[in-house]
Motif scaffolding. Structure first.
Motif, PDB file in Angstrom:
ATOM      1  N   GLU A 130       0.830  -1.203   0.000  1.00  0.00           N
ATOM      2  CA  GLU A 130       0.000   0.000   0.000  1.00  0.00           C
ATOM      3  C   GLU A 130       0.864   1.252   0.000  1.00  0.00           C
ATOM      4  O   GLU A 130       0.572   2.231  -0.710  1.00  0.00           O
ATOM      5  N   ASP A 131       1.942   1.252   0.762  1.00  0.00           N
ATOM      6  CA  ASP A 131       2.835   2.417   0.805  1.00  0.00           C
ATOM      7  C   ASP A 131       3.516   2.635  -0.540  1.00  0.00           C
ATOM      8  O   ASP A 131       3.713   3.783  -0.971  1.00  0.00           O
ATOM      9  N   TYR A 134       1.000   4.166  -2.811  1.00  0.00           N
ATOM     10  CA  TYR A 134       0.767   5.559  -2.405  1.00  0.00           C
ATOM     11  C   TYR A 134       1.866   6.469  -2.961  1.00  0.00           C
ATOM     12  O   TYR A 134       1.586   7.525  -3.538  1.00  0.00           O
ATOM     13  N   ARG A 138       1.310   9.352  -5.642  1.00  0.00           N
ATOM     14  CA  ARG A 138       1.549  10.728  -5.195  1.00  0.00           C
ATOM     15  C   ARG A 138       2.391  11.491  -6.216  1.00  0.00           C
ATOM     16  O   ARG A 138       2.125  12.674  -6.504  1.00  0.00           O
ATOM     17  N   ARG A 170      -8.110   2.459  -0.877  1.00  0.00           N
ATOM     18  CA  ARG A 170      -7.579   3.053   0.363  1.00  0.00           C
ATOM     19  C   ARG A 170      -6.459   4.039   0.053  1.00  0.00           C
ATOM     20  O   ARG A 170      -6.332   5.080   0.710  1.00  0.00           O
ATOM     21  N   VAL A 171      -5.641   3.708  -0.938  1.00  0.00           N
ATOM     22  CA  VAL A 171      -4.574   4.629  -1.343  1.00  0.00           C
ATOM     23  C   VAL A 171      -5.175   5.940  -1.851  1.00  0.00           C
ATOM     24  O   VAL A 171      -4.713   7.035  -1.496  1.00  0.00           O
ATOM     25  N   LYS A 173      -8.060   7.204  -1.078  1.00  0.00           N
ATOM     26  CA  LYS A 173      -8.630   7.905   0.085  1.00  0.00           C
ATOM     27  C   LYS A 173      -7.533   8.624   0.869  1.00  0.00           C
ATOM     28  O   LYS A 173      -7.698   9.777   1.282  1.00  0.00           O
ATOM     29  N   ARG A 174      -6.428   7.949   1.058  1.00  0.00           N
ATOM     30  CA  ARG A 174      -5.300   8.546   1.799  1.00  0.00           C
ATOM     31  C   ARG A 174      -4.738   9.756   1.054  1.00  0.00           C
ATOM     32  O   ARG A 174      -4.425  10.787   1.661  1.00  0.00           O
ATOM     33  N   ASN A 176      -6.396  11.683  -0.958  1.00  0.00           N
ATOM     34  CA  ASN A 176      -7.389  12.742  -0.833  1.00  0.00           C
ATOM     35  C   ASN A 176      -7.267  13.470   0.499  1.00  0.00           C
ATOM     36  O   ASN A 176      -7.554  14.665   0.597  1.00  0.00           O
ATOM     37  N   GLU A 177      -6.816  12.761   1.505  1.00  0.00           N
ATOM     38  CA  GLU A 177      -6.669  13.345   2.838  1.00  0.00           C
ATOM     39  C   GLU A 177      -5.345  14.070   3.041  1.00  0.00           C
ATOM     40  O   GLU A 177      -5.228  14.902   3.945  1.00  0.00           O
ATOM     41  N   THR A 178      -4.334  13.764   2.203  1.00  0.00           N
ATOM     42  CA  THR A 178      -2.994  14.305   2.446  1.00  0.00           C
ATOM     43  C   THR A 178      -2.470  15.217   1.338  1.00  0.00           C
ATOM     44  O   THR A 178      -1.517  15.959   1.560  1.00  0.00           O
TER      45      THR A 178
END
Length: 426
Positions: A130-131, A134, A138, A170-171, A173-174, A176-178
């Protein structure tokens, strides 16, 4: 309600493209009306536009209010933040190893049938953490922002198991939050039939309907559902089953339609009330008219056609028959590995027959409507979210005319400067 102060006043704008008007998508001749004013200004407070238009009018509207910060546009062109309505942002790996096949003229669906294409990316995505996903996504999201995107749709579809689809979502979503850029997530578990279900597409369709869709909905990880409706992928009836099940669960609907063969995806999108149908290279007049009458937005992807050396979507015909057209990079590792919305501008003019004004409309208000955000982004009007782009250009035609470079100087998201001088603000 009048604010107590102005957080940011952008003045001395050469041409200000406001896209003022109806919150719905622009159709036909309306796509040429960009609401452009010369000598403009924009006033922003609390991440929202307070006033936008001729500078004298804006200054009068905010007279007496304290201005915290001013930005001299130095005669630059300013548009609403660009909206990217179709990407496959989160994925593992890349596919340059298939480039020689493409150069030899091997068809896209033949590469997929050999276990390449989407299935190659599925293997890489499943293997990635997942990382890792991400970090890779990014970097692409940074590039999209540097090219002027302030809102981006992101599809899953490279996992094709419940857990790997959830991992992709989930990636997103993350991010979108960061990340400064706003993401809109689409579940696309029906992007291809995975290798372990080869010859058993019906079983995989049941898995998508009975397990994947309910769990994605339960976790609130996607707003839309999309399906690749194409020969050798998912039939019209299979696509109908998946999208109908998604609609019952409350998902908005999108559809990869008639990209390679005139299978009837455009008609299906109209039948089900999809917000948009994407690709449409092989769509028939009948299918396009059905979309028009049902209010389905046509999302055209000229970089994909260019890269696949395929016929282009008939955007000129679509506009002339009264369809609302949006544009996208279709960023993905196979058919369109580019984050440059400005390249898409050039290709849309040269290969789709669109004017620069129609292109700007397609990348702002129409693209916003294609992801259900037309009520708050896509135009520069009081009450709308303050998403803007300032270019090193003084008119819209210069963007597609001078191609192959990035014209963006400044990007503002929710009233905050996130790109300045062509560099991301840290």
């Amino acid at each position: 309600m009048k604010p107590e102060r102005i957080d940011l006043l952008i003045h001395n704008i050469g041409q200000l493209v406001t896209m003022k008007g109806s919150p719905g998508p622009r159709r036909g001749a309306e796509m040429s009306d960009t609401g452009t004013v010369s000598g403009g200004a924009v006033a922003i407070a609390d991440g929202v536009i307070v006033a936008a238009g001729p500078e004298a009018d804006v200054r009068q509207a905010v007279a007496g209010l304290r201005t915290e910060r001013t930005l001299d546009a130095e005669g630059r062109l300013v548009t609403p933040g660009l909206v990217e309505p179709h990407t496959h942002l989160v994925h593992g790996g890349s596919r340059e190893h298939e480039y020689h096949l493409k150069l030899q003229g091997v068809p896209y669906l033949d590469i997929l049938a050999q276990g390449g294409g989407i299935l190659s990316t599925v293997r890489a995505t499943r293997a990635a953490s997942e990382d890792q996903l991400y970090e890779k996504a990014r970097k692409s999201l940074d590039l999209l922002m540097l090219f002027g995107a302030t809102t981006v749709e992101a599809k899953s579809g490279y996992g094709l198991t419940l857990e790997d689809e959830l991992k992709q979502l989930r990636v997103a979503k993350r991010l979108n939050e960061t990340h400064p850029v706003e993401l809109v997530s689409t579940f696309m578990g029906a992007h291809a039939v995975p290798e372990e279900y080869k010859g058993r597409s019906g079983e995989y369709v049941r898995l998508v309907i009975e397990e994947m869709l309910p769990e994605v909905k339960r976790q609130g990880l996607a707003e839309y559902c999309d399906v690749f409706c194409e020969h050798g992928v998912f039939s019209v009836e299979e696509s109908r089953q998946i999208l109908f099940a998604a609609k019952k669960l409350g998902f908005g609907l999108k559809l990869h339609a008639d990209e390679i063969e005139p299978l009837g995806g455009a008609r299906l999108a109209a039948e089900l009330g999809c917000v948009s149908a994407e690709h449409l290279l092989a769509a028939t007049d009948e299918g396009l008219r059905a979309m028009r009458d049902a209010g389905v937005i046509a999302v055209c992807l000229p970089a994909t056609s260019f890269n696949l050396r395929a016929p282009h979507a008939r955007a000129r015909d679509m506009i002339d028959m009264g369809l609302a057209v949006a544009l996208s990079t279709d960023y993905n590792p196979g058919s369109s590995p580019t984050e440059s919305l400005q390249l898409v501008m050039t290709l849309a003019c040269l290969n789709l027959g669109m004017t620069p004004e129609e292109v700007i409309t397609a990348m702002t208000v129409n693209a916003a409507c294609a992801i259900g955000r037309g009520d708050r982004i896509g135009s520069l009007e009081p009450g709308k979210q303050a998403d803007l782009v300032l270019y090193n250009a003084d008119n819209p035609a210069y963007l597609p005319y001078h191609f192959g470079i990035n014209h963006v100087d400044t990007v503002i998201k929710r009233g905050e400067i996130v790109v300045s001088g062509g560099q991301i603000v840290q």
